[in-house]
Each structure stands twice: as structure tokens, then as C-alpha cells.
Write a protein that holds these residues in place. Structure first.
Motif, PDB file in Angstrom:
ATOM      1  N   MET A 126      11.098 -16.560   0.092  1.00 56.61           N
ATOM      2  CA  MET A 126      10.504 -17.633  -0.395  1.00 56.61           C
ATOM      3  C   MET A 126       9.121 -17.971  -0.264  1.00 56.61           C
ATOM      4  N   THR A 127       8.494 -18.405  -1.269  1.00 51.67           N
ATOM      5  CA  THR A 127       6.871 -18.646  -1.032  1.00 51.67           C
ATOM      6  C   THR A 127       6.367 -19.703  -0.350  1.00 51.67           C
ATOM      7  N   ASN A 128       5.287 -19.584   0.300  1.00 55.00           N
ATOM      8  CA  ASN A 128       4.647 -20.596   1.075  1.00 55.00           C
ATOM      9  C   ASN A 128       4.306 -21.886   0.001  1.00 55.00           C
ATOM     10  N   PRO A 129       4.587 -23.125   0.407  1.00 57.03           N
ATOM     11  CA  PRO A 129       4.087 -24.336  -0.326  1.00 57.03           C
ATOM     12  C   PRO A 129       2.634 -24.600   0.056  1.00 57.03           C
ATOM     13  N   ALA A 130       2.002 -25.161  -0.945  1.00 52.90           N
ATOM     14  CA  ALA A 130       0.602 -25.239  -0.921  1.00 52.90           C
ATOM     15  C   ALA A 130       0.087 -26.342   0.028  1.00 52.90           C
ATOM     16  N   ALA A 131       0.703 -27.362   0.250  1.00 57.80           N
ATOM     17  CA  ALA A 131       0.428 -28.521   0.864  1.00 57.80           C
ATOM     18  C   ALA A 131       1.381 -28.582   2.337  1.00 57.80           C
ATOM     19  N   PRO A 132       0.549 -29.068   3.221  1.00 57.87           N
ATOM     20  CA  PRO A 132       1.261 -29.406   4.450  1.00 57.87           C
ATOM     21  C   PRO A 132       2.562 -30.361   4.233  1.00 57.87           C
ATOM     22  N   GLY A 133       3.737 -30.084   4.996  1.00 55.36           N
ATOM     23  CA  GLY A 133       4.693 -31.079   4.861  1.00 55.36           C
ATOM     24  C   GLY A 133       6.019 -30.622   5.327  1.00 55.36           C
ATOM     25  N   TRP A 134       7.167 -31.332   5.439  1.00 47.94           N
ATOM     26  CA  TRP A 134       8.502 -30.744   5.984  1.00 47.94           C
ATOM     27  C   TRP A 134       9.154 -30.276   4.416  1.00 47.94           C
ATOM     28  N   TYR A 135       9.626 -29.307   4.604  1.00 50.52           N
ATOM     29  CA  TYR A 135      10.355 -28.468   3.313  1.00 50.52           C
ATOM     30  C   TYR A 135      11.720 -27.996   4.197  1.00 50.52           C
ATOM     31  N   PRO A 136      12.467 -27.516   3.149  1.00 50.07           N
ATOM     32  CA  PRO A 136      13.799 -27.149   3.772  1.00 50.07           C
ATOM     33  C   PRO A 136      13.493 -25.554   4.437  1.00 50.07           C
ATOM     34  N   ASP A 137      14.038 -25.363   5.496  1.00 52.41           N
ATOM     35  CA  ASP A 137      13.786 -24.082   6.330  1.00 52.41           C
ATOM     36  C   ASP A 137      13.797 -22.932   5.105  1.00 52.41           C
ATOM     37  N   PRO A 138      12.949 -21.985   5.393  1.00 50.29           N
ATOM     38  CA  PRO A 138      12.973 -20.834   4.490  1.00 50.29           C
ATOM     39  C   PRO A 138      14.168 -19.813   5.000  1.00 50.29           C
ATOM     40  N   SER A 139      14.572 -19.952   6.211  1.00 43.92           N
ATOM     41  CA  SER A 139      15.615 -19.227   6.627  1.00 43.92           C
ATOM     42  C   SER A 139      17.143 -19.432   6.212  1.00 43.92           C
ATOM     43  N   GLY A 140      17.130 -20.753   5.481  1.00 47.79           N
ATOM     44  CA  GLY A 140      18.366 -21.004   4.833  1.00 47.79           C
ATOM     45  C   GLY A 140      19.252 -21.896   5.646  1.00 47.79           C
ATOM     46  N   LEU A 141      18.762 -22.241   6.814  1.00 50.29           N
ATOM     47  CA  LEU A 141      19.572 -23.294   7.715  1.00 50.29           C
ATOM     48  C   LEU A 141      19.523 -24.752   7.128  1.00 50.29           C
ATOM     49  N   HIS A 142      20.409 -25.290   7.591  1.00 47.58           N
ATOM     50  CA  HIS A 142      20.295 -26.733   7.113  1.00 47.58           C
ATOM     51  C   HIS A 142      19.568 -27.613   7.835  1.00 47.58           C
ATOM     52  N   GLN A 143      18.375 -27.619   7.818  1.00 42.57           N
ATOM     53  CA  GLN A 143      17.238 -28.077   8.533  1.00 42.57           C
ATOM     54  C   GLN A 143      15.871 -28.257   7.731  1.00 42.57           C
ATOM     55  N   ARG A 199      11.690 -27.634   8.041  1.00 42.00           N
ATOM     56  CA  ARG A 199      10.653 -26.936   8.820  1.00 42.00           C
ATOM     57  C   ARG A 199       9.252 -27.383   8.319  1.00 42.00           C
ATOM     58  N   TYR A 200       8.393 -27.615   9.614  1.00 38.56           N
ATOM     59  CA  TYR A 200       7.264 -28.134   9.054  1.00 38.56           C
ATOM     60  C   TYR A 200       6.205 -27.018   8.649  1.00 38.56           C
ATOM     61  N   TYR A 201       5.505 -27.101   7.478  1.00 39.66           N
ATOM     62  CA  TYR A 201       4.533 -26.106   7.052  1.00 39.66           C
ATOM     63  C   TYR A 201       3.170 -26.628   7.337  1.00 39.66           C
ATOM     64  N   ASP A 202       2.373 -26.061   8.034  1.00 36.33           N
ATOM     65  CA  ASP A 202       1.183 -26.849   8.216  1.00 36.33           C
ATOM     66  C   ASP A 202      -0.109 -26.393   7.446  1.00 36.33           C
ATOM     67  N   GLY A 203       0.240 -25.786   6.299  1.00 32.10           N
ATOM     68  CA  GLY A 203      -0.741 -25.373   5.302  1.00 32.10           C
ATOM     69  C   GLY A 203      -1.034 -23.994   5.387  1.00 32.10           C
ATOM     70  N   THR A 204      -0.991 -23.453   6.518  1.00 36.24           N
ATOM     71  CA  THR A 204      -1.385 -22.004   6.503  1.00 36.24           C
ATOM     72  C   THR A 204       0.198 -20.958   6.876  1.00 36.24           C
ATOM     73  N   ARG A 205       0.796 -21.750   7.904  1.00 34.74           N
ATOM     74  CA  ARG A 205       2.245 -20.934   8.144  1.00 34.74           C
ATOM     75  C   ARG A 205       3.145 -22.092   8.617  1.00 34.74           C
ATOM     76  N   TRP A 206       4.321 -21.532   8.774  1.00 37.87           N
ATOM     77  CA  TRP A 206       5.520 -22.282   9.058  1.00 37.87           C
ATOM     78  C   TRP A 206       5.502 -22.431  10.922  1.00 37.87           C
ATOM     79  N   THR A 207       5.856 -23.757  11.148  1.00 41.83           N
ATOM     80  CA  THR A 207       5.671 -23.919  12.744  1.00 41.83           C
ATOM     81  C   THR A 207       6.984 -23.842  13.154  1.00 41.83           C
ATOM     82  N   GLU A 208       7.138 -24.077  14.629  1.00 39.63           N
ATOM     83  CA  GLU A 208       8.352 -24.089  15.039  1.00 39.63           C
ATOM     84  C   GLU A 208       9.050 -25.541  15.073  1.00 39.63           C
ATOM     85  N   HIS A 209       8.264 -26.344  14.725  1.00 40.03           N
ATOM     86  CA  HIS A 209       8.895 -27.820  14.692  1.00 40.03           C
ATOM     87  C   HIS A 209      10.058 -27.839  13.391  1.00 40.03           C
TER      88      HIS A 209
END
Length: 141
Positions: free
Chosen positions: A1-18, A20-30
Motif C-alpha cells: 500500500m502506498t503512503n497517504p499524503a495527508a496525516p490522519g486515520w486510515y485503514p491499517d496497511p497490514s490488513g487488520l480490521h483497525q 492506524r494513524y499516519y503522521d505524514g511521514t510514517r505509520w505510527t503505533e497508534h
């Protein structure tokens, strides 16, 4: 999955039903749990199928009853002999004509009766289907 441009909550790229927060540069643990929703088009399609099926039953009922009416009122012929209609029989006065007309009129009346019975079957099937659909909707399905 490509990283989104804007920070925010997105479907987890690992495919889990959760989410995950993307801070604009990387996926966080939140993460945040969520249940995926079924597409609305499935419900719309099912409702459309029910409506179409009820219309088909109605159209078949009307078609059968129109066929029966046609069979009752149109002229019956036994070869070259005109016998009138099922509703207004006018058999030929000769013995052979009377026998032929009786046979032809009886056959036509039987087919008209079959058309009425088939139409009643479609009407009953449509009513049962409609009632079942309403029970399912009342149950929330």
C-alpha cells in the motif's frame, strides 16, 4: 500500500480490521478498532431484487388473465366451421358440426381455465413472497 499524503486515520496497511494513524511521514503505533461496514449497494440491490420480483409476479398474473379473457371472447373454429365463442357458443346445426363445435369449445374453455389457474398461482406466489419480504424487513434483515 502506498503512503497517504495527508496525516490522519486510515485503514491499517497490514490488513487488520483497525485504523492506524499516519503522521505524514510514517505509520505510527497508534491504532483504533473498527468493524468494516458492508457496502450500501448490497442492501440497495437486495431491495431492488425484491421489488423487481414482485413486479414480475404481478405482470405474469395479468398476462395469464388477459390470455384467459382472449380465449373466452375470440371466435372458435372447428376446421371451416365457425362455432362462436366460449361465452357465446353458436354451434353448427348439423350433427357433425355440433360435435366438432362442442369439442372445439370445450378445448378452448379448458385452456382458458388453465390460464386462470396459472394466473392465480402467480398471484398467490407473489402474495407469499411479498409477505415474506415484509416479515424479513420487520425483523431487520
Amino acid at each position: 500500500m502506498t503512503n497517504p499524503a495527508a496525516p490522519g486515520w486510515y485503514p491499517d496497511p497490514s490488513g487488520l480490521h483497525q485504523l492506524r494513524y499516519y503522521d505524514g511521514t510514517r505509520w505510527t503505533e497508534h491504532t483504533h478498532s473498527y468493524a468494516p461496514q458492508q457496502p450500501a449497494s448490497a442492501a440497495v440491490t437486495l431491495a431492488g431484487l425484491y421489488a423487481t420480483t414482485e413486479k414480475v409476479f404481478g405482470a405474469l398474473t395479468i398476462a395469464c388473465l388477459l390470455l384467459a379473457a382472449f380465449l373466452f371472447v375470440t371466435e372458435v373454429r372447428a376446421g371451416r366451421i365457425s362455432c362462436g365463442s366460449v361465452l357465446d357458443p353458436q354451434p353448427d346445426p348439423s350433427l357433425l358440426g355440433a360435435w366438432a363445435c362442442n369439442d372445439a369449445l370445450t378445448s378452448r374453455a379448458n385452456w382458458a381455465g388453465i390460464a386462470i389457474l396459472v394466473g392465480a398461482g402467480f398471484w398467490i406466489a407473489g402474495a407469499v413472497f411479498s409477505r415474506s419480504r415484509k416479515k424479513l424487513q420487520a425483523a431487520g434483515n
